[in-house]
Design a protein around this motif. Structure first.
Motif, mmCIF file in Angstrom:
data_model
loop_
_atom_site.group_PDB
_atom_site.id
_atom_site.type_symbol
_atom_site.label_atom_id
_atom_site.label_comp_id
_atom_site.label_asym_id
_atom_site.label_seq_id
_atom_site.Cartn_x
_atom_site.Cartn_y
_atom_site.Cartn_z
ATOM 1 N N ALA A 167 0.863 -1.112 0.223
ATOM 2 C CA ALA A 167 -0.078 -0.117 0.150
ATOM 3 C C ALA A 167 0.925 1.432 0.194
ATOM 4 O O ALA A 167 0.439 2.054 -0.576
ATOM 5 C CB ALA A 167 -0.875 -0.078 1.194
ATOM 6 N N ALA A 168 2.137 1.347 0.793
ATOM 7 C CA ALA A 168 2.842 2.403 0.584
ATOM 8 C C ALA A 168 4.286 1.904 1.035
ATOM 9 O O ALA A 168 4.597 0.890 1.689
ATOM 10 C CB ALA A 168 2.369 3.308 1.731
ATOM 11 N N VAL A 169 5.298 2.542 0.428
ATOM 12 C CA VAL A 169 6.630 2.369 0.828
ATOM 13 C C VAL A 169 7.132 3.495 1.698
ATOM 14 O O VAL A 169 6.751 4.679 1.322
ATOM 15 C CB VAL A 169 7.529 2.663 -0.673
ATOM 16 C CG1 VAL A 169 8.857 2.245 -0.377
ATOM 17 C CG2 VAL A 169 7.100 1.589 -1.649
ATOM 18 N N VAL A 170 7.987 3.109 2.709
ATOM 19 C CA VAL A 170 8.187 3.985 3.866
ATOM 20 C C VAL A 170 9.727 3.840 4.070
ATOM 21 O O VAL A 170 10.140 2.626 4.349
ATOM 22 C CB VAL A 170 7.530 3.531 5.170
ATOM 23 C CG1 VAL A 170 7.638 4.560 6.297
ATOM 24 C CG2 VAL A 170 5.926 3.610 4.938
ATOM 25 N N ASN A 171 10.428 4.725 3.589
ATOM 26 C CA ASN A 171 11.893 4.613 3.304
ATOM 27 C C ASN A 171 12.136 3.362 2.746
ATOM 28 O O ASN A 171 12.150 3.310 1.596
ATOM 29 C CB ASN A 171 12.354 4.862 5.075
ATOM 30 C CG ASN A 171 12.209 6.019 5.700
ATOM 31 O OD1 ASN A 171 12.267 7.142 4.846
ATOM 32 N ND2 ASN A 171 11.800 6.212 6.840
ATOM 33 N N THR A 172 12.929 2.540 3.477
ATOM 34 C CA THR A 172 13.301 1.246 3.160
ATOM 35 C C THR A 172 12.329 -0.106 3.474
ATOM 36 O O THR A 172 12.819 -1.152 2.853
ATOM 37 C CB THR A 172 14.844 0.950 3.518
ATOM 38 O OG1 THR A 172 14.763 0.800 5.100
ATOM 39 C CG2 THR A 172 15.787 1.894 2.994
ATOM 40 N N GLY A 173 11.383 0.336 3.865
ATOM 41 C CA GLY A 173 10.316 -0.667 4.140
ATOM 42 C C GLY A 173 9.048 -0.407 3.490
ATOM 43 O O GLY A 173 8.878 0.410 2.666
ATOM 44 N N TYR A 174 8.061 -1.076 3.742
ATOM 45 C CA TYR A 174 6.738 -0.999 3.252
ATOM 46 C C TYR A 174 5.556 -1.398 4.167
ATOM 47 O O TYR A 174 5.620 -1.929 5.217
ATOM 48 C CB TYR A 174 6.698 -1.608 1.856
ATOM 49 C CG TYR A 174 6.870 -3.177 2.238
ATOM 50 C CD1 TYR A 174 5.946 -4.154 2.495
ATOM 51 C CD2 TYR A 174 8.283 -3.585 1.889
ATOM 52 C CE1 TYR A 174 6.279 -5.360 2.924
ATOM 53 C CE2 TYR A 174 8.706 -4.978 2.208
ATOM 54 C CZ TYR A 174 7.461 -5.855 2.729
ATOM 55 O OH TYR A 174 8.044 -7.317 2.673
ATOM 56 N N VAL A 175 4.320 -1.023 3.803
ATOM 57 C CA VAL A 175 3.091 -1.204 4.416
ATOM 58 C C VAL A 175 2.172 -2.005 3.371
ATOM 59 O O VAL A 175 2.062 -1.511 2.360
ATOM 60 C CB VAL A 175 2.309 0.048 5.132
ATOM 61 C CG1 VAL A 175 0.931 -0.243 5.659
ATOM 62 C CG2 VAL A 175 3.175 0.771 6.345
#
Length: 481
Positions: free
Chosen positions: A46-54
């Motif tokens: 659903a979303a990329v957050v820095n080097t991670g994701y949700v």
């Protein structure tokens, strides 16, 4: 505001290289589109957050958990976006905590799980079986618990651990409250310029009435609120008016909310006092699901401005030495059913309703039922809790207790300890010592500072992160395969 990293490409095409570069750019764009489509549709991100994701499944799981807990969710289609925003902030905190060396060892985690199991009167094996029976794996539960502890420790270090409350701030807090309750005139702050952010110091007198109460009870509460609004427009101290009303009817509450920006006020309140000047009462009584509110704007000032200097007291104004102040203390008793495995909220509430009905019908005695069924140390004393001052009990319990008349028995009330049935035995006027005042003042100042610091900290975390929203609307189960 989200902060996206952007790339600007400047190219100079010369001769035949023009067509080669255009073709290359088209191929690259096509490849990026395909890659993003794969992320969106196959991996369910659903979303990329820095080097991670949700993932969308994380959103689905969080919504399912909230529904299972009975949380009322928005029905306007915004719920997935709201949950995604929360998960993004949690992800950012976890990433930063990990980078800063905040960790929870397996030994610490096992001890926390043991404590949770013991609180629920279960062995670790029984607790593990209960977790699995709820529909998740125990390893998943441990990971979520580890994340929660890491976020809490990181927040405590970065926000709570840096908050300081000085003796001067406590002295000023007590002095302001003393002036407010004594009717002394307050010096008005400089108002915010047009278009600039402002803070509003708002006070209220609250007349509670259950949403399901009959027309007669609603009308009586509205009549009382209208009468208080009329009195508040006269030459009377608003908080003293609230104190007098509360003395006549302990269910009535009054409070000063302190300086708050409009976004930190209930929307109903702000709409009612949007155009109300400092020192003025709202034009009408505000109706909320909880009851009726009489509002007065004590002051309006530019956001972030300090309180105006107080005029020095006249030589004959009396000693400024803090004094004990009168308070209402309550003697009550309760029957507690603790939250535990095998006792659902519905079962606990139903059992307490049964006890309440017996007490009201005078077929059972409250004290005897407490001795037999209450699950805390007060049971041998018939559930008696002793004389309690404001702030001595958890808010949910205290609020329910304060609404009761002497001898009245409450409906079942839920707190962090479980479910309670409450009865007020007696009230008396006591004294709030200077030391107790300072404890309350310190807690109130710290709470306000934490709220402001925490919101600012969260904004900074989000602003400094690289976040890209891909697909929040679709549920994981509905994603294309």
């Amino acid at each position: 505001m989200k902060r996206f990293k952007q790339m600007s490409v400047h190219a100079i095409f010369i001769g035949i290289g023009l067509f080669a570069n255009v073709a290359l750019a088209q191929d690259s764009a096509k490849a990026n589109a395909i890659a993003e489509s794969k992320i969106r549709n196959i991996d369910g991100v659903a979303a990329v957050v820095n080097t991670g994701y949700v993932t969308r499944k994380e959103i689905d799981d969080r919504i399912a958990t909230l529904k299972k807990q009975g949380v009322k969710l928005p029905e306007d289609g915004t719920v997935r976006k709201i949950i995604l925003d929360r998960l993004i902030l949690e992800k950012i905190q976890l990433q930063n905590a990990d980078q800063e060396g905040v960790a929870v060892s397996n030994k610490e985690l096992d001890k926390i799980i043991g404590d949770v199991a013991a609180k629920n009167k279960l062995s670790v094996a029984e607790f593990k079986a209960k977790v699995i029976a709820s529909g998740t794996t125990f390893e998943r539960y441990k990971q979520l618990l580890r994340d929660d502890v890491m976020i809490t420790r990181y927040r405590e270090r970065e926000v709570e651990g840096k908050l300081k409350v000085s003796d001067a701030e406590i002295d000023n807090f007590i002095a302001e409250r003393t002036r407010a309750t004594s009717g002394a005139g307050a010096t008005r702050s400089a108002p915010a310029a047009k278009g600039e952010p402002e803070e509003i110091d708002l006070a209220q007198i609250f007349i509670p009435v259950d949403a399901g109460a009959g027309a007669g009870a609603q009308a009586e509460a509205k009549k009382k609120a209208d009468a208080l609004l009329k009195d508040a427009r006269g030459d009377v101290d608003f908080l003293q008016l609230g104190a007098m009303a509360a003395k006549d009817n302990p269910k009535i509450k009054f409070q000063e909310l302190g300086y708050r920006t409009p976004d930190r006020l209930p929307q109903l309140f702000y709409e009612a006092i949007r155009n109300t000047g400092g020192g003025q009462v709202a034009n009408t009584v505000v109706k909320s699901p909880a009851g009726y509110h009489v509002l007065k704007v004590l002051d309006r000032r530019a956001a972030g401005a300090s309180a105006p200097p107080q005029q020095a007291a006249a030589p004959d104004a009396g000693s400024p030495t803090p004094q004990n102040i009168p308070i209402t203390q309550t003697l009550s008793r309760h029957i507690l059913l603790r939250s535990r495995a095998g006792l659902s909220d519905q079962d606990a509430e139903r059992r307490l309703q049964g006890y309440r009905d017996q007490i009201r019908a005078k077929t059972a005695d409250f004290a005897e039922l407490a001795k037999k069924y209450s699950e805390d140390g007060s049971a041998p004393n018939g559930g008696e809790l002793g004389w309690m001052s404001p702030g001595d009990l958890v808010p949910e319990f205290e609020q329910a207790m304060n609404r009761l008349q002497i001898g009245e028995v409450s409906n079942p009330v839920k707190t962090e300890f479980g479910w309670h049935l409450i009865q007020v035995l007696e009230r008396r006027e006591g004294q709030l010592t200077v030391e107790k005042q300072r404890q309350f003042a310190r807690a109130a100042i710290r709470e306000k500072k934490f709220d402001q610091a925490y919101q600012e900290w969260m904004r900074e975390l989000r602003d400094n992160a690289t976040v890209k929203i891909l697909n929040v609307e679709d549920e994981a189960s509905s994603a294309p395969r």
